[in-house]
Design a protein around this motif. Structure first.
Motif, short mmCIF file in Angstrom:
data_model
loop_
_atom_site.label_atom_id
_atom_site.label_comp_id
_atom_site.label_asym_id
_atom_site.label_seq_id
_atom_site.Cartn_x
_atom_site.Cartn_y
_atom_site.Cartn_z
N GLU A 105 -1.43 -1.15 5.91
CA GLU A 105 -2.16 -1.96 4.79
C GLU A 105 -2.47 -0.88 3.61
O GLU A 105 -3.52 -0.19 3.69
N ALA A 106 -1.46 -0.66 2.83
CA ALA A 106 -1.72 0.32 1.81
C ALA A 106 -2.99 0.49 0.94
O ALA A 106 -3.58 1.28 0.47
N ASP A 107 -3.61 -0.88 0.81
CA ASP A 107 -4.72 -0.96 0.07
C ASP A 107 -5.87 -0.66 0.74
O ASP A 107 -7.26 -0.65 0.40
N PRO A 159 4.38 6.10 6.45
CA PRO A 159 4.63 4.40 5.83
C PRO A 159 5.01 4.65 4.31
O PRO A 159 5.21 5.52 3.83
N PRO A 160 5.74 3.47 3.90
CA PRO A 160 6.29 3.63 2.62
C PRO A 160 5.21 4.06 1.64
O PRO A 160 4.02 3.56 1.84
N ARG A 161 5.87 4.61 0.41
CA ARG A 161 4.82 5.23 -0.66
C ARG A 161 3.76 6.08 -0.34
O ARG A 161 2.69 5.87 -0.67
N THR A 162 3.96 6.94 0.95
CA THR A 162 2.91 7.66 1.10
C THR A 162 3.63 9.03 1.33
O THR A 162 4.86 9.21 1.49
N CYS A 163 2.73 10.26 1.48
CA CYS A 163 3.22 11.67 1.65
C CYS A 163 2.26 12.12 2.78
O CYS A 163 0.99 11.71 2.56
#
Length: 178
Positions: free
Chosen positions: A130-132, A168-172
């Motif tokens: 959960e990106a948010d 996860p996607p869009r993370t570093c």
């Protein structure tokens, strides 16, 4: 000075030179501070904490997502006995029935912790990123196929098989500490 001392000094000097050359080559070829490291994070990406924590440092909520009664409480007690920080237990607040063994719900600060928890379910729990989400707590939503947590030996073997956590996607990589 005897011949044996001269020979020993030459050998020691040669080893020192070899060690210095080795250190210089290692520093030149170091890739940790190069492109793709934690120092560089593309715009719009968030830093994910991929550190594998000990149980005592992992915060979890245990939720029952089945029709059974008391499952979250008993599994929560089991996690507490294994030194996890169990913050909440009870029925799943999402009122969602989880198919399979379990769901692990986590945000960027809980990536490494969720990876460790996967081993307790022998990699049969579904990871739900959960990106948010802004906390480091992992929600464990128990499903209808849940039977029991893995033994310590099984957890250790599963951690070896799982290897390192995937981003996860869009993370570093970087985590809370940067």
């Amino acid at each position: 000075m005897s011949y044996a001392r001269v020979r020993a000094l030459v050998i020691v000097a040669g080893l020192v030179v070899f060690a210095l050359v080795f250190v210089v080559i290692t520093l030149i070829r170091d890739t940790q501070s190069g492109p793709g490291s934690a120092l560089e994070c593309p715009e719009g990406y968030v830093r994910a904490d991929i550190a594998l924590r000990e149980a005592k440092d992992i915060k979890i909520n245990v939720y029952n997502s089945t029709d059974g009664v008391g499952l979250a409480g008993s599994v929560g007690s089991n996690f507490k006995n294994r030194d996890f920080q169990v913050e909440k237990t009870g029925n799943d607040p999402r009122k969602k029935r989880v198919e399979g063994v379990a769901e692990l719900r986590y945000g960027p600060k809980g990536v490494g912790s969720a990876h460790v928890l996967r081993a307790y379910f022998l990699d049969q729990a579904d990871p739900v990123y959960e990106a948010d989400r802004d906390d480091d707590v992992v929600d464990v939503a128990l499903g209808a196929d849940f039977k029991q947590l893995a033994t310590t030996t099984e957890v250790n073997q599963a951690l070896v098989e799982l290897q390192s956590p995937e981003l996860p996607p869009r993370t570093c990589p970087g985590g809370a500490d940067g």
